[in-house]
Motif scaffolding. Structure first.
Motif, PDB file in Angstrom:
ATOM      1  N   PRO A 188       2.541   7.748   3.923  1.00 38.64           N
ATOM      2  CA  PRO A 188       1.294   6.977   3.929  1.00 38.64           C
ATOM      3  C   PRO A 188       0.107   7.814   3.453  1.00 38.64           C
ATOM      4  O   PRO A 188       0.095   9.042   3.642  1.00 38.64           O
ATOM      5  N   PRO A 189      -0.886   7.194   2.850  1.00 34.46           N
ATOM      6  CA  PRO A 189      -2.096   7.936   2.496  1.00 34.46           C
ATOM      7  C   PRO A 189      -2.703   8.602   3.722  1.00 34.46           C
ATOM      8  O   PRO A 189      -2.772   8.000   4.802  1.00 34.46           O
ATOM      9  N   ALA A 190      -3.099   9.873   3.574  1.00 38.52           N
ATOM     10  CA  ALA A 190      -3.717  10.643   4.656  1.00 38.52           C
ATOM     11  C   ALA A 190      -2.825  10.743   5.888  1.00 38.52           C
ATOM     12  O   ALA A 190      -3.312  11.009   6.987  1.00 38.52           O
ATOM     13  N   ASN A 191      -1.524  10.535   5.711  1.00 37.57           N
ATOM     14  CA  ASN A 191      -0.565  10.588   6.828  1.00 37.57           C
ATOM     15  C   ASN A 191      -0.888   9.589   7.930  1.00 37.57           C
ATOM     16  O   ASN A 191      -0.551   9.818   9.092  1.00 37.57           O
ATOM     17  N   ARG A 192      -1.493   8.474   7.573  1.00 39.04           N
ATOM     18  CA  ARG A 192      -1.903   7.492   8.582  1.00 39.04           C
ATOM     19  C   ARG A 192      -1.401   6.099   8.207  1.00 39.04           C
ATOM     20  O   ARG A 192      -2.059   5.372   7.464  1.00 39.04           O
ATOM     21  N   ARG A 217       0.834  -1.207   0.000  1.00 35.89           N
ATOM     22  CA  ARG A 217       0.000   0.000   0.000  1.00 35.89           C
ATOM     23  C   ARG A 217       0.868   1.255   0.000  1.00 35.89           C
ATOM     24  O   ARG A 217       0.595   2.218  -0.736  1.00 35.89           O
ATOM     25  N   LEU A 218       1.925   1.250   0.794  1.00 36.03           N
ATOM     26  CA  LEU A 218       2.796   2.418   0.873  1.00 36.03           C
ATOM     27  C   LEU A 218       3.614   2.606  -0.403  1.00 36.03           C
ATOM     28  O   LEU A 218       3.811   3.734  -0.863  1.00 36.03           O
ATOM     29  N   VAL A 219       4.094   1.505  -0.958  1.00 37.28           N
ATOM     30  CA  VAL A 219       4.848   1.595  -2.212  1.00 37.28           C
ATOM     31  C   VAL A 219       3.965   2.180  -3.314  1.00 37.28           C
ATOM     32  O   VAL A 219       4.381   3.077  -4.063  1.00 37.28           O
ATOM     33  N   ALA A 220       2.740   1.680  -3.416  1.00 44.35           N
ATOM     34  CA  ALA A 220       1.827   2.172  -4.452  1.00 44.35           C
ATOM     35  C   ALA A 220       1.530   3.656  -4.272  1.00 44.35           C
ATOM     36  O   ALA A 220       1.510   4.425  -5.250  1.00 44.35           O
ATOM     37  N   TRP A 221       1.319   4.073  -3.036  1.00 45.50           N
ATOM     38  CA  TRP A 221       0.963   5.471  -2.774  1.00 45.50           C
ATOM     39  C   TRP A 221       2.135   6.412  -3.047  1.00 45.50           C
ATOM     40  O   TRP A 221       1.988   7.418  -3.737  1.00 45.50           O
ATOM     41  N   ARG A 222       3.327   6.075  -2.507  1.00 50.38           N
ATOM     42  CA  ARG A 222       4.472   6.972  -2.678  1.00 50.38           C
ATOM     43  C   ARG A 222       4.820   7.125  -4.167  1.00 50.38           C
ATOM     44  O   ARG A 222       5.199   8.215  -4.612  1.00 50.38           O
ATOM     45  N   ALA A 252       6.327  13.233   4.515  1.00 46.85           N
ATOM     46  CA  ALA A 252       5.185  13.901   3.898  1.00 46.85           C
ATOM     47  C   ALA A 252       5.182  13.604   2.400  1.00 46.85           C
ATOM     48  O   ALA A 252       6.233  13.510   1.762  1.00 46.85           O
ATOM     49  N   ALA A 253       3.998  13.475   1.837  1.00 49.46           N
ATOM     50  CA  ALA A 253       3.867  13.081   0.433  1.00 49.46           C
ATOM     51  C   ALA A 253       4.614  14.025  -0.508  1.00 49.46           C
ATOM     52  O   ALA A 253       5.263  13.583  -1.461  1.00 49.46           O
ATOM     53  N   ARG A 307       4.453  10.192  -9.385  1.00 53.06           N
ATOM     54  CA  ARG A 307       4.062  10.281 -10.800  1.00 53.06           C
ATOM     55  C   ARG A 307       3.180  11.500 -11.066  1.00 53.06           C
ATOM     56  O   ARG A 307       3.370  12.228 -12.037  1.00 53.06           O
ATOM     57  N   THR A 308       2.183  11.699 -10.215  1.00 48.94           N
ATOM     58  CA  THR A 308       1.198  12.752 -10.469  1.00 48.94           C
ATOM     59  C   THR A 308       1.696  14.127 -10.027  1.00 48.94           C
ATOM     60  O   THR A 308       1.400  15.125 -10.673  1.00 48.94           O
ATOM     61  N   ARG A 309       2.410  14.198  -8.934  1.00 47.98           N
ATOM     62  CA  ARG A 309       3.030  15.416  -8.417  1.00 47.98           C
ATOM     63  C   ARG A 309       2.007  16.508  -8.111  1.00 47.98           C
ATOM     64  O   ARG A 309       0.907  16.520  -8.643  1.00 47.98           O
TER      65      ARG A 309
END
Length: 236
Positions: A123-127, A22-27, A66-67, A32-34
């Motif tokens: 992490p998504p939503a910092n959680r 999940r973390l790999v996919a999100w980061r 942070a993302a 990619r999208t920036r």
């Protein structure tokens, strides 16, 4: 994991980690999208290692990158508002060479302090989930072991860092009081390992915008925690 013999080796292991899908996919999706403000930049998009010298007496434990901050720049608390607050405080305390941290090659150096986190991916939503924190705990545990000759104080930024650090210390044989002490700003917990090592934990509200913009955490409050941490670290 990890078997790293040096912090540099540990940092390389962390940067190459793909343990949490999940973390790999999100980061990587964020990279990619920036964000529009950074659309021309190349994001780090990987797990972010700790930052600071191998002989640090003070360890700062945050939450996660942070993302669009550390996940973008590749360095802890670099390139976001939380880092603006933290590095300004470290500079006032004489621990950082400059009061800001904008990118990984900006020349910033730290003295006597290292910054890390219980989770090394944004992490998504910092959680992060409890499972993700447990998966990443081997890195924090090894980092503490490598810092053991010098580290004397750990400042946790927020309750997640406090809880995660207590879990790692307990797994490494440190006697933790029962019930476990609760996190609070300015809270203090002195621990002694059976082998004689001493470590004091200090709590500080996280330097997030949610806390700093609302006044829940002020620069003076951060300064007070760091001053106490330095007094303790230099007394041993």
């Amino acid at each position: 994991m990890t078997g790293a013999r040096t912090l540099a080796e540990l940092d390389r292991q962390i940067a190459g980690c793909r343990a949490c899908p999940r973390l790999v996919a999100w980061r990587e999706e964020v990279a990619r999208t920036r964000r529009a403000a950074y659309r021309d930049e190349t994001y780090w998009g990987r797990a972010v290692p700790g930052f600071g010298p191998a002989d640090a007496r003070l360890l700062i434990v945050g939450l996660a990158p942070a993302a669009h901050g550390a996940n973008r720049t590749g360095r802890m608390f670099t390139g976001d508002r939380s880092g603006d607050v933290l590095y300004a405080a470290l500079h006032r305390a004489g621990l950082a060479s400059q009061p800001s941290s904008t990118r990984a090659d900006d020349g910033l150096t730290l003295t006597d302090v290292r910054i890390t986190a219980p989770v090394h991916c944004a992490p998504p939503a910092n959680r992060p989930t409890p499972e993700e924190i447990r998966t990443c705990s081997s890195y924090l545990r090894r980092e503490l072991a490598l810092l053991a000759p010098t580290v004397r104080v750990a400042v946790t930024l927020g309750a997640i860092g406090w809880t995660a650090l207590l879990g790692v210390l307990g797994a490494d044989g440190w006697p933790i009081p029962r019930p476990r002490p609760a996190f609070g700003h300015g809270c203090e917990l002195a621990l002694t390992h059976p082998d004689g090592r001493a470590l004091t934990l200090l709590g500080c509200y996280h330097v997030s915008q949610q806390n700093t913009f609302t006044g829940r955490l002020t620069p003076a409050m951060v300064d007070q925690v760091l001053a106490r941490a330095l007094d303790l670290a230099r007394a041993t």
